[in-house]
Structures are given as structure tokens and as C-alpha cells.
Design a protein around this motif. Sequence first.
Motif, short mmCIF file in Angstrom:
data_model
loop_
_atom_site.label_atom_id
_atom_site.label_comp_id
_atom_site.label_asym_id
_atom_site.label_seq_id
_atom_site.Cartn_x
_atom_site.Cartn_y
_atom_site.Cartn_z
N LEU A 1 0.82 -1.21 0.00
CA LEU A 1 0.00 0.00 0.00
C LEU A 1 0.86 1.26 0.00
CD1 LEU A 1 -2.80 -1.16 2.46
CD2 LEU A 1 -3.00 -0.79 0.00
N ARG A 2 1.98 1.22 0.71
CA ARG A 2 2.90 2.38 0.67
C ARG A 2 3.42 2.59 -0.75
NH1 ARG A 2 7.82 1.51 4.17
NH2 ARG A 2 8.28 3.69 3.70
N PHE A 3 3.74 1.50 -1.42
CA PHE A 3 4.24 1.61 -2.79
C PHE A 3 3.14 2.14 -3.71
CE2 PHE A 3 5.59 -0.27 -6.92
CZ PHE A 3 6.85 0.31 -7.00
N ARG A 4 1.92 1.65 -3.54
CA ARG A 4 0.82 2.14 -4.36
C ARG A 4 0.65 3.65 -4.24
NH1 ARG A 4 -3.52 4.50 -4.47
NH2 ARG A 4 -3.51 4.78 -2.22
N GLU A 5 0.80 4.17 -3.04
CA GLU A 5 0.63 5.60 -2.83
C GLU A 5 1.68 6.44 -3.54
OE1 GLU A 5 0.79 6.01 1.38
OE2 GLU A 5 -1.35 5.57 1.69
N ARG A 6 2.87 5.87 -3.74
CA ARG A 6 3.99 6.68 -4.24
C ARG A 6 4.42 6.36 -5.66
NH1 ARG A 6 8.40 6.91 0.52
NH2 ARG A 6 9.36 8.25 -1.06
N ILE A 7 3.92 5.27 -6.23
CA ILE A 7 4.31 4.94 -7.60
C ILE A 7 3.56 5.84 -8.57
CG2 ILE A 7 2.56 3.13 -7.90
CD1 ILE A 7 6.17 3.09 -9.27
N SER A 8 4.23 6.26 -9.63
CA SER A 8 3.61 7.15 -10.62
C SER A 8 2.84 6.41 -11.69
CB SER A 8 4.70 8.00 -11.29
OG SER A 8 5.62 7.18 -11.99
N ALA A 9 2.92 5.10 -11.72
CA ALA A 9 2.30 4.31 -12.79
C ALA A 9 0.78 4.33 -12.69
CB ALA A 9 2.80 2.87 -12.73
N GLY A 10 0.15 4.25 -13.85
CA GLY A 10 -1.30 4.17 -13.89
C GLY A 10 -1.82 2.80 -13.54
N MET A 11 -0.96 1.78 -13.57
CA MET A 11 -1.38 0.41 -13.26
C MET A 11 -0.32 -0.24 -12.37
SD MET A 11 -2.67 -0.73 -17.07
CE MET A 11 -1.12 -0.27 -17.85
N LEU A 12 -0.78 -0.94 -11.35
CA LEU A 12 0.13 -1.60 -10.40
C LEU A 12 -0.32 -3.03 -10.16
CD1 LEU A 12 2.38 -1.65 -8.22
CD2 LEU A 12 0.67 -0.77 -6.61
N SER A 13 0.64 -3.94 -10.20
CA SER A 13 0.39 -5.33 -9.82
C SER A 13 1.13 -5.64 -8.54
CB SER A 13 0.87 -6.29 -10.92
OG SER A 13 0.07 -6.17 -12.08
N VAL A 14 0.49 -6.39 -7.67
CA VAL A 14 1.13 -6.88 -6.45
C VAL A 14 1.28 -8.38 -6.59
CG1 VAL A 14 0.98 -7.06 -3.94
CG2 VAL A 14 0.07 -5.01 -5.10
N ASN A 15 2.53 -8.84 -6.56
CA ASN A 15 2.85 -10.26 -6.72
C ASN A 15 2.35 -10.81 -8.05
OD1 ASN A 15 4.09 -10.34 -4.17
ND2 ASN A 15 2.13 -10.75 -3.17
N ASN A 16 2.45 -9.98 -9.09
CA ASN A 16 2.10 -10.40 -10.45
C ASN A 16 2.97 -9.60 -11.40
OD1 ASN A 16 0.72 -11.43 -12.76
ND2 ASN A 16 -1.11 -11.71 -11.50
N SER A 17 2.85 -9.88 -12.70
CA SER A 17 3.76 -9.29 -13.68
C SER A 17 3.37 -7.84 -14.00
CB SER A 17 3.75 -10.12 -14.96
OG SER A 17 2.56 -9.92 -15.68
N THR A 18 4.27 -7.15 -14.69
CA THR A 18 3.95 -5.80 -15.15
C THR A 18 3.03 -5.83 -16.35
OG1 THR A 18 5.91 -5.74 -16.62
CG2 THR A 18 6.18 -4.89 -14.37
N SER A 19 2.91 -6.98 -17.01
CA SER A 19 2.09 -7.12 -18.20
C SER A 19 0.78 -7.82 -17.86
CB SER A 19 2.82 -7.93 -19.28
OG SER A 19 3.98 -7.25 -19.70
N GLY A 20 -0.24 -7.50 -18.64
CA GLY A 20 -1.52 -8.16 -18.45
C GLY A 20 -2.61 -7.14 -18.23
N ALA A 21 -3.72 -7.30 -18.93
CA ALA A 21 -4.84 -6.37 -18.83
C ALA A 21 -6.14 -7.15 -18.92
CB ALA A 21 -4.78 -5.32 -19.93
N GLU A 22 -7.16 -6.65 -18.27
CA GLU A 22 -8.49 -7.24 -18.38
C GLU A 22 -9.43 -6.20 -18.95
OE1 GLU A 22 -9.90 -9.76 -15.25
OE2 GLU A 22 -7.89 -9.99 -14.41
N ALA A 23 -10.44 -6.67 -19.65
CA ALA A 23 -11.29 -5.79 -20.46
C ALA A 23 -12.10 -4.81 -19.63
CB ALA A 23 -12.23 -6.63 -21.32
N HIS A 24 -12.25 -5.04 -18.33
CA HIS A 24 -13.10 -4.19 -17.51
C HIS A 24 -12.30 -3.36 -16.51
CE1 HIS A 24 -12.63 -8.20 -15.83
NE2 HIS A 24 -12.74 -7.68 -14.63
#
Length: 531
Positions: A450-473
Amino acid sequence: MHTTRDTENSETHTARTVASRMGGKPIEGAPGGTLSSTNPARLGEVVAEVRLGDAATFVEACRAAREAQKGWASVPAPIRAQVVKRIGRLVEENKEALARLVTREVGKPYAESLGEVQEIIDTCDFFTGEGRRLYGHTVPSEMPDKQLFTFRVPVGVAAIITAGNFPVAVPSWYLVPAILCGNAVVWKPAEYAAAAGDALAQLFFHGGLPDGVLNVVQCEGPVAFEGLELALGEGLVDKVGFTGSTEVGSRIGELCGRYRQSPCLELGGKNPLVVMPDAKVDLAVEGALFSGFGTAGQRCTSLGTAIVHESVYDEFLSRFDRAVREAPVGDPMRDVLYGPMISEKFHERFLGWLELIGGHHTVLGSTGTGRITRDNPRQNFVGDPEEGLYCHPTIVAGVTMEDELYGMETFGPIVGVAKFATFEEAVELANGHGYGLSAAIYTESAREALRFRERISAGMLSVNNSTSGAEAHLPFGGNGKSGNGSRLSGMWVLEQFTRWQAVNWDFSGRLQKAQMDVPELPADMDFRLER
């Protein structure tokens, strides 16, 4: 009965003829010249002969779209959604054929191509429902005998320009919601993925779209930019969507700004993957392997730099090195981690990025660097490397913020690894390059995540998963060098393809002036609560 491999071989030498399509019909001639779209896994095999349009073709397509748009917008949204539903079913019925074509034209492993086509199906399924949920609002008025409403209305004509690393999935993120919302579209696919683009368009046409609602312009990038500039100047385009490089996206943003438009920009990434001291290292390695080398690192969400805590740095690096060395690479119709580079252009560019490796770096992950050949072989290669544009996977350890490799998007199978000691250092490394598309963190601590989520500039964040991957919703998009804050997918993309219209309806029978004729409360009214 054919196996998948047999079917692929039977199609290998079938070259399509692909042309721009305006008003539902192919355009005769090739005012922009011709090119051959070839299979990067089998050099010399032509997938399609492409008749290119010119800037005038792009402008004419925008005129055709404008002529068709008003009629399409008058169709009730739930009925437009039924067309989207039919498109989804047609894609589903042709899933394997479309996936094989994607693999032939851009070299994506067949399993990934199947997943890409599934993403179109998922997108159609989601937006079929949105056809009954293009909600406005009923808003209370400050005056009596007056009602306030908001409505979503189509923007008009959308010009969409997409890349070829996801030649059918990413276009669907634009085309499906734009069409559902009552817009007409001019789409320019990547010229090196022209056959896949044409196949997708034909599925849309067969789904029941009226002529002119979707127009496809096959042309090269600079020609599309010229055509877009002319079309904007004539007032023919109301919305621009672009997926591609940060450099070109910046130019499109400047162009649209002249006409008071805000484009939808989905640009590059230098996506970090942070490995905390408490991370499950094997899981982090698995995520880094897929993030960094899936699609040969040719995704906007591909892993750029693994940022690893000093306490697990050596262990992570050793396991990551072993995983990359053992991973099968090669023929994309086989079970491999990745296949060839998409095209000669991307292959040459990747070889140039290898020059960014400095003397203070440690190179791991392979028995060589650069192109895989018989003279520069790789263990666990599947097939004949001389047939295609295959490159060695490369891990570059010892990356620092001062390295050019740290701050530059490298579109190919190369991953940097950096070391950090404190959480603040990890955040600085994760944000310091200026991109803001995707990020990942591996940790068992909810607090750290949660600390990382607050400070990361990325529009998408995964926790314990890859940087790639998207879902339609779920919203897809980035900030900084990765985009202008616009989002694709899910209900959030509706903001790109509709505009809000406010309506006030006064049935008092007299002129009521906002902020001037508001009834006043009695001066002696007591607002105190009784105890």
C-alpha cells in the motif's frame, strides 16, 4: 484432420492482398505505393501484399466517416450494442484462424495470439452490456419547478492509430467502445500488421456495421500524420486515439492541441518490478521472466528494470539467470517463451540498444547477445534460427539511475536489474525515468504494497504479479511519458468517446435566473439540533 502445426504449414505460402477500406469497400489503386508484409519467423514468406493509401486517402476516409456518423448515432445504444455482440461472436467463431494470422504476421507465440483474440471477445462482451448503461444523471435544481439532467453524446468522428505488437486486441479497445457510443471511426493499423488489421475489420463489417461507420486506411506512419493534420484542419475529426511511441505521441498531442482537442494517448513504458526482502523469490523470478521476455519484450508493459533489495539481490539474479537460460525461444507455433522480433525495423533498433550496455554491467541470461544464428547459437532454441529475426534474451545487472539504459524504453528482450537498500531508494528507482505506465511489487507485506501504491507514478500496479496483463473491464493507461492520463478499457474509456451534455428544464412558466432567483431561507430558522 489437421493439427495446429499442419494448418499453419498449409497457410504458410498464402499471401493476401490488402487495401484500405472506405464505406465498406476496398479502395482501388495504391496512391501511397505498395509494401509486402512478411513473416518475421520465416524470412521471405509474404503474408500480405499491401496497397497503401496516401494523405488524401486518410482525409477522404474521414469525410466518409462524418457522413455515416449521424445516422449511426441515431440508432439506439442497445441496438448498437447488438452489433457489438455479433462482432464478438464472429471473432469467437474465428478465434483460431485470427490467432494464426497474428502469429504469422508479427511472430507472437500462438498461445499469446489466442489470448490476444480472447481479449477482443471479452471487450465485446463487456461493451454489449454498456449499451444499456450509457447513463446520464438526474440532478436536483436549486429552484422549484425545474429539473436538471446530463446525457452522454457521441464525440463524432474518431481517428485511431495503433501499433502492431498487439495488432488486434489493442485496436478493439478503441474501436468497440467508440462504435458503441455512436461514433464513426477511421482506423490506421500498423503497416507491418496490415493483414491482421484487415481481417479484424472484415469481422466488424460482417457483424452488421453500416457502411462508413468503420473505415480502414492502410498507410505508413508519416502519411497518417499528414492526413490527420489535414483532416483536423478541415474539422473532420473530433477525437484522436494513438497507441505507439512517446515521441510520436508527443507530436500528436501538440497537433491536437492546435484544435483544442485532447487525444487519447497510450504510449511507451519503462516498467519497474520491485522485489522486497520478504518476497517469494521464485514467484518474482517467474513474474520477471514473463514481464521481461514475453512477446520478446515488445510490449508497452514489458519489464524495464527489476529493482531488487540487496538482501535477496544475488539469489534473485542467480535464479533469474537460470530461468532465462532454460527458457525455450524460437518457432512461435511451438511452446516457447517468445518468438522473433516483430519486424526488421524493431530488430535493427534492438541491436542498437545493446550498445547501451556499459563496462560496469554484468550480462547474463544467455550464451550470447544480439541475433541468434548458427554462428551465435542459443541453447534451448526451438527450430532453425536462420529462418527468422530471433534475438538472445539479455539480462543486464548493475544498472544505476545514471545509465542511459535505465531511462530509455528498450523494445525487445532485454531487462535491467538494479539494487536498492531502502524503500525510498526503490521508489526513486521506480519513478525516476519519467514513465508511468505499469509497475509491480513483490512482497508479503500489505503495508509495503500500500505504501508503494501511494507513491508509484504508474497508472497500473500489480502486487505479486507481472507488469504485463490487462483485463477488459479495468482501466488501461499511463502518466508522464506513458500518456496524458487518458484510459482505455472498462467504463472509463467512455469518457474518451462521449461528451457530457447538460440540460435544464424549467416548467415554472416564468424565467428563473440561476444564482439570482434562489429562494432564501427564513432568517429566524433555527438549525440547532435538539439534545
